[in-house]
Design a protein around this motif. Structure first.
Motif, PDB file in Angstrom:
ATOM      1  N   ASP A  41       9.320  54.749 -51.094  1.00 39.90           N
ATOM      2  CA  ASP A  41       9.165  53.307 -50.880  1.00 39.90           C
ATOM      3  C   ASP A  41       9.548  52.516 -52.127  1.00 39.90           C
ATOM      4  OD1 ASP A  41       8.383  53.316 -48.254  1.00 39.90           O
ATOM      5  OD2 ASP A  41       6.243  53.408 -48.693  1.00 39.90           O
ATOM      6  N   GLN A  42       9.160  53.029 -53.305  1.00 39.26           N
ATOM      7  CA  GLN A  42       9.480  52.340 -54.542  1.00 39.26           C
ATOM      8  C   GLN A  42      10.981  52.293 -54.758  1.00 39.26           C
ATOM      9  OE1 GLN A  42       7.156  50.853 -56.920  1.00 39.26           O
ATOM     10  NE2 GLN A  42       9.152  49.924 -57.328  1.00 39.26           N
ATOM     11  N   LEU A  43      11.681  53.395 -54.505  1.00 35.88           N
ATOM     12  CA  LEU A  43      13.131  53.422 -54.679  1.00 35.88           C
ATOM     13  C   LEU A  43      13.816  52.453 -53.719  1.00 35.88           C
ATOM     14  CD1 LEU A  43      15.705  54.607 -55.905  1.00 35.88           C
ATOM     15  CD2 LEU A  43      15.588  56.446 -54.212  1.00 35.88           C
ATOM     16  N   VAL A  44      13.433  52.485 -52.454  1.00 38.69           N
ATOM     17  CA  VAL A  44      14.051  51.582 -51.467  1.00 38.69           C
ATOM     18  C   VAL A  44      13.753  50.131 -51.828  1.00 38.69           C
ATOM     19  CG1 VAL A  44      14.014  50.853 -49.048  1.00 38.69           C
ATOM     20  CG2 VAL A  44      14.036  53.289 -49.621  1.00 38.69           C
ATOM     21  N   SER A  45      12.513  49.856 -52.253  1.00 42.26           N
ATOM     22  CA  SER A  45      12.142  48.493 -52.650  1.00 42.26           C
ATOM     23  C   SER A  45      12.977  48.033 -53.852  1.00 42.26           C
ATOM     24  CB  SER A  45      10.655  48.443 -52.984  1.00 42.26           C
ATOM     25  OG  SER A  45      10.284  47.172 -53.472  1.00 42.26           O
ATOM     26  N   ASP A  46      13.163  48.923 -54.821  1.00 43.12           N
ATOM     27  CA  ASP A  46      13.972  48.574 -55.994  1.00 43.12           C
ATOM     28  C   ASP A  46      15.405  48.249 -55.584  1.00 43.12           C
ATOM     29  OD1 ASP A  46      11.791  49.001 -57.559  1.00 43.12           O
ATOM     30  OD2 ASP A  46      12.426  50.961 -58.304  1.00 43.12           O
ATOM     31  N   ILE A  47      15.967  49.073 -54.723  1.00 43.30           N
ATOM     32  CA  ILE A  47      17.354  48.847 -54.278  1.00 43.30           C
ATOM     33  C   ILE A  47      17.471  47.502 -53.585  1.00 43.30           C
ATOM     34  CG2 ILE A  47      19.165  49.674 -52.717  1.00 43.30           C
ATOM     35  CD1 ILE A  47      18.055  52.531 -53.250  1.00 43.30           C
ATOM     36  N   ARG A  48      16.530  47.187 -52.716  1.00 41.94           N
ATOM     37  CA  ARG A  48      16.598  45.920 -51.981  1.00 41.94           C
ATOM     38  C   ARG A  48      16.417  44.720 -52.916  1.00 41.94           C
ATOM     39  NH1 ARG A  48      13.502  45.757 -46.382  1.00 41.94           N
ATOM     40  NH2 ARG A  48      15.173  44.264 -45.996  1.00 41.94           N
ATOM     41  N   ARG A  49      15.560  44.866 -53.904  1.00 35.18           N
ATOM     42  CA  ARG A  49      15.350  43.762 -54.847  1.00 35.18           C
ATOM     43  C   ARG A  49      16.604  43.495 -55.659  1.00 35.18           C
ATOM     44  NH1 ARG A  49      10.009  44.729 -58.225  1.00 35.18           N
ATOM     45  NH2 ARG A  49      10.624  42.715 -59.089  1.00 35.18           N
ATOM     46  N   PHE A  50      17.294  44.573 -56.056  1.00 39.86           N
ATOM     47  CA  PHE A  50      18.458  44.397 -56.921  1.00 39.86           C
ATOM     48  C   PHE A  50      19.722  44.044 -56.159  1.00 39.86           C
ATOM     49  CE2 PHE A  50      15.928  46.127 -60.324  1.00 39.86           C
ATOM     50  CZ  PHE A  50      16.448  45.452 -61.415  1.00 39.86           C
ATOM     51  N   MET A  51      19.636  43.952 -54.856  1.00 45.63           N
ATOM     52  CA  MET A  51      20.790  43.459 -54.093  1.00 45.63           C
ATOM     53  C   MET A  51      21.137  42.042 -54.527  1.00 45.63           C
ATOM     54  SD  MET A  51      19.816  45.033 -50.342  1.00 45.63           S
ATOM     55  CE  MET A  51      21.009  44.018 -49.462  1.00 45.63           C
ATOM     56  N   ARG A  52      20.132  41.281 -54.963  1.00 42.82           N
ATOM     57  CA  ARG A  52      20.383  39.912 -55.421  1.00 42.82           C
ATOM     58  C   ARG A  52      21.150  39.896 -56.736  1.00 42.82           C
ATOM     59  NH1 ARG A  52      14.826  40.188 -54.262  1.00 42.82           N
ATOM     60  NH2 ARG A  52      14.267  39.239 -52.265  1.00 42.82           N
ATOM     61  N   ALA A  53      20.955  40.956 -57.554  1.00 39.63           N
ATOM     62  CA  ALA A  53      21.621  41.015 -58.856  1.00 39.63           C
ATOM     63  C   ALA A  53      23.054  41.537 -58.753  1.00 39.63           C
ATOM     64  CB  ALA A  53      20.819  41.898 -59.810  1.00 39.63           C
ATOM     65  N   GLY A  54      23.398  42.190 -57.639  1.00 34.26           N
ATOM     66  CA  GLY A  54      24.762  42.653 -57.437  1.00 34.26           C
ATOM     67  C   GLY A  54      25.037  44.071 -57.885  1.00 34.26           C
ATOM     68  N   HIS A  55      24.110  44.684 -58.632  1.00 30.95           N
ATOM     69  CA  HIS A  55      24.315  46.064 -59.077  1.00 30.95           C
ATOM     70  C   HIS A  55      22.986  46.640 -59.516  1.00 30.95           C
ATOM     71  CE1 HIS A  55      25.391  49.320 -61.993  1.00 30.95           C
ATOM     72  NE2 HIS A  55      26.149  49.641 -60.967  1.00 30.95           N
ATOM     73  N   TYR A  56      22.866  47.972 -59.331  1.00 38.86           N
ATOM     74  CA  TYR A  56      21.632  48.645 -59.743  1.00 38.86           C
ATOM     75  C   TYR A  56      21.992  50.031 -60.266  1.00 38.86           C
ATOM     76  CZ  TYR A  56      16.849  50.470 -59.506  1.00 38.86           C
ATOM     77  OH  TYR A  56      15.631  51.023 -59.808  1.00 38.86           O
ATOM     78  N   ARG A  57      21.599  50.306 -61.511  1.00 39.86           N
ATOM     79  CA  ARG A  57      21.818  51.610 -62.125  1.00 39.86           C
ATOM     80  C   ARG A  57      20.562  52.449 -61.931  1.00 39.86           C
ATOM     81  NH1 ARG A  57      24.892  52.176 -66.451  1.00 39.86           N
ATOM     82  NH2 ARG A  57      26.339  50.946 -65.200  1.00 39.86           N
ATOM     83  N   ILE A  58      20.710  53.617 -61.264  1.00 32.21           N
ATOM     84  CA  ILE A  58      19.532  54.415 -60.906  1.00 32.21           C
ATOM     85  C   ILE A  58      19.514  55.700 -61.732  1.00 32.21           C
ATOM     86  CG2 ILE A  58      18.136  55.287 -58.993  1.00 32.21           C
ATOM     87  CD1 ILE A  58      19.864  53.757 -57.068  1.00 32.21           C
ATOM     88  N   GLY A  59      19.294  55.577 -63.016  1.00 41.64           N
ATOM     89  CA  GLY A  59      19.031  56.747 -63.838  1.00 41.64           C
ATOM     90  C   GLY A  59      20.229  57.597 -64.176  1.00 41.64           C
ATOM     91  N   THR A  60      19.929  58.854 -64.570  1.00 40.22           N
ATOM     92  CA  THR A  60      20.926  59.785 -65.085  1.00 40.22           C
ATOM     93  C   THR A  60      20.794  61.140 -64.397  1.00 40.22           C
ATOM     94  OG1 THR A  60      20.879  58.712 -67.258  1.00 40.22           O
ATOM     95  CG2 THR A  60      21.776  60.946 -67.171  1.00 40.22           C
ATOM     96  N   PHE A  61      21.938  61.756 -64.070  1.00 42.07           N
ATOM     97  CA  PHE A  61      21.973  63.140 -63.603  1.00 42.07           C
ATOM     98  C   PHE A  61      22.568  64.004 -64.710  1.00 42.07           C
ATOM     99  CE2 PHE A  61      22.485  62.136 -58.770  1.00 42.07           C
ATOM    100  CZ  PHE A  61      21.196  61.645 -58.760  1.00 42.07           C
ATOM    101  N   ILE A  62      21.947  65.143 -64.976  1.00 37.38           N
ATOM    102  CA  ILE A  62      22.517  66.127 -65.896  1.00 37.38           C
ATOM    103  C   ILE A  62      22.946  67.324 -65.058  1.00 37.38           C
ATOM    104  CG2 ILE A  62      22.110  67.625 -67.883  1.00 37.38           C
ATOM    105  CD1 ILE A  62      19.997  65.680 -68.840  1.00 37.38           C
ATOM    106  N   LEU A  63      24.244  67.651 -65.110  1.00 38.44           N
ATOM    107  CA  LEU A  63      24.811  68.722 -64.303  1.00 38.44           C
ATOM    108  C   LEU A  63      25.378  69.813 -65.191  1.00 38.44           C
ATOM    109  CD1 LEU A  63      26.807  66.525 -61.736  1.00 38.44           C
ATOM    110  CD2 LEU A  63      24.388  67.184 -61.663  1.00 38.44           C
ATOM    111  N   ASN A  64      25.376  71.032 -64.641  1.00 34.39           N
ATOM    112  CA  ASN A  64      25.943  72.178 -65.360  1.00 34.39           C
ATOM    113  C   ASN A  64      26.816  72.974 -64.394  1.00 34.39           C
ATOM    114  OD1 ASN A  64      25.159  75.412 -66.055  1.00 34.39           O
ATOM    115  ND2 ASN A  64      26.089  74.190 -67.663  1.00 34.39           N
TER     116      ASN A  64
END
Length: 494
Positions: A41-64
């Motif tokens: 719910d928190q992730l979906v809420s964050d995404i919907r809130r930042f729709m007004r800002a035009g972009h949302y950066r959701i953290g970092t993935f570390i891959l190997n």
């Protein structure tokens, strides 16, 4: 020897790119998928809130990219699959969101839908005996479908387009597995147990970087944070500010204390995500920040030469927090207040001695409290007093603080007078004024302080009236006057 650029590559990818073009594997050494519906719910809420800002950066993935032989056997390929070293909780939740959106496929381009499902179908998750990952994935998927079913077609279309194209992650590909683990450890724990406050730091640094392009100001902020022992920061937030917030709202402090589930208490106003001015609750705080910032800008020369004093932002625990830079300024403010007041932060069960204080007004009160014997019960009561004192200072500053501290100590230590054995649950009940053994008719003292317009609410409190059968511990005789109280009761009866 491999160069840094050969060992590490970094790029920013949209959600559609990370899901559609990258085949990822969840290695067996990863912990289970543990996110619950609250995290989703928190992730979906964050995404919907930042729709007004035009972009949302959701953290970092570390891959190997270096898969083990066992992994290659399990996934049945020698191709360019990569292990997720860090980021599996978000990655799998992204996949769940795509599956849930697919239930309403009119909101997604058909070609894109095929591409995304191809990427999702390539995800491999290790089977665990307890079935925890499978259970959480199933429950979150059902919950997401329920949430999305309530959206209008227009809401669905806008969310889908924003989530896939305008939400992004930083993807770090580390070719040496040991280096990948070292990076994960550095990013998450720095060689010690991860505090929930470390998660807050990472969140607010990301918000700071999103709204402030000054690298130097960010470095200054990090240096200021790192100059304070992490245990002290954790105690100020988890052991002082969080209990004050809970008890002021007449809520219990959970037995496990402040955890990652509670970091939302220290998130608030996000720049660009306040509804184009519709969130009126944010206006007073934003106006105060604008005033303080303007004063600093217009008087920079006078401030630098000490001609005028800094106009401090009026931090209040009852006010919302501004995400990013202001969170760090808030923490710095309360670290300063707790140090000045002598709030103990070392979780030492043996010693209850106060740390050095920069203000001597409280010396006589702390002299009495310093006489209390060691033990966890007295430590719990002392922490309650610390919280009451900071709540008072937060509301009224250092006005008549000696008298206020005496009244607060008398209230806090009533639980010590009435109980031979004090447990953390006893203190929690007493803080909310609902303990059956402690007779006090003035209600929740934290709530009273938060509502008060005048410090007399505390300064004019009468000394506690103790019953005749109550024996005050010898070490607390200087805090109470039991003989006077008993004599007063006899006079009233006559």
């Amino acid at each position: 020897m491999a160069t840094i650029t050969e060992q590490l590559t970094a790029e920013i990818k949209s959600v559609s790119e990370i899901l559609g073009a990258t085949a990822l594997n969840i290695p067996s050494y990863q912990r289970p998928y543990s996110w619950g519906t609250r995290n989703v719910d928190q992730l979906v809420s964050d995404i919907r809130r930042f729709m007004r800002a035009g972009h949302y950066r959701i953290g970092t993935f570390i891959l190997n990219p270096q898969l083990s032989e066992q992994t290659r056997e399990r996934v049945g390929t020698a191709g360019s699959i990569m292990d997720i070293v860090d980021g599996q909780q978000r990655f799998l939740t992204f996949a769940l969101i795509i599956h849930a959106l697919s239930e309403h496929s009119e909101g997604i381009d058909e070609d894109l839908l095929v591409e995304l499902h191809l990427g999702i179908d390539r995800i491999t998750i290790p089977v665990r005996r307890d079935g925890r990952s499978e259970r959480n994935l199933r429950e979150n998927f059902v919950h997401l479908k329920r949430v999305i079913s309530r959206w209008s077609p227009e809401e669905l279309k806008k969310f889908t387009e924003f989530f896939l194209k305008q939400c992004s992650v930083v993807v770090l590909v580390v070719r040496d597995l040991d280096s990948a683990f070292q990076m994960f450890d550095s990013q998450n724990t720095r060689g010690r147990e991860l505090f929930p406050t470390d998660l807050l730091k990472a969140y607010h640094l990301r918000e700071f970087g999103r709204t402030n392009s000054s690298r130097e100001s960010m470095l200054d902020t990090v240096r200021e944070w790192e100059a304070v022992p992490p245990e002290e920061i954790n105690h100020v937030i988890a052991g002082v500010l969080f209990p004050i917030k809970q008890w002021t709202a007449n809520s219990s402090v959970p037995r496990q204390g402040f955890t990652s589930n509670h970091i939302g208490h220290f998130k608030g106003i996000r720049e660009g995500a306040t509804g184009n001015g519709q969130f009126r609750w944010a206006h007073p705080v934003l106006m105060a920040k604008a005033t303080a910032d303007r004063f600093r800008h217009e008087n920079s020369t006078l401030l630098r030469h000490g001609v005028v004093d800094e106009l401090e932002f009026p931090f209040q625990l009852t006010s919302p927090i501004i995400d990013g830079e202001m969170f760090f300024r808030m923490v710095h403010h309360y670290v300063g207040e707790t140090r000045r007041a002598g709030v103990q932060w070392a979780q030492d069960e043996v010693s209850l001695e106060s740390p050095s204080r920069s203000d001597s007004q409280l010396d006589s009160v702390f002299e009495i409290l310093g006489e209390q014997p060691a033990g966890t019960g007295n430590r719990y009561v002392r922490e309650l007093f610390d919280c009451l004192l900071i709540a008072y200072l937060d509301r009224f500053g250092w006005y008549e603080v000696k008298s206020a501290a005496l009244a607060l100590a008398q209230y806090a230590y009533l639980i010590r007078v009435h109980l031979q054995r004090v447990q953390i649950s006893s203190v929690d009940l007493h803080a909310r004024n609902v303990h059956q053994r402690v007779d006090d008719d003035d209600g929740n003292l934290f709530a009273s302080i938060a509502r008060a317009l005048d410090p007399e609410v505390i300064l004019s409190r009468p000394e506690p009236r103790l019953a005749e059968d109550v024996t005050v511990p010898q070490t607390l005789l200087n805090l109470y006057s039991p003989a006077t109280d008993v004599r007063g009761e006899e006079e009233l009866r006559s």
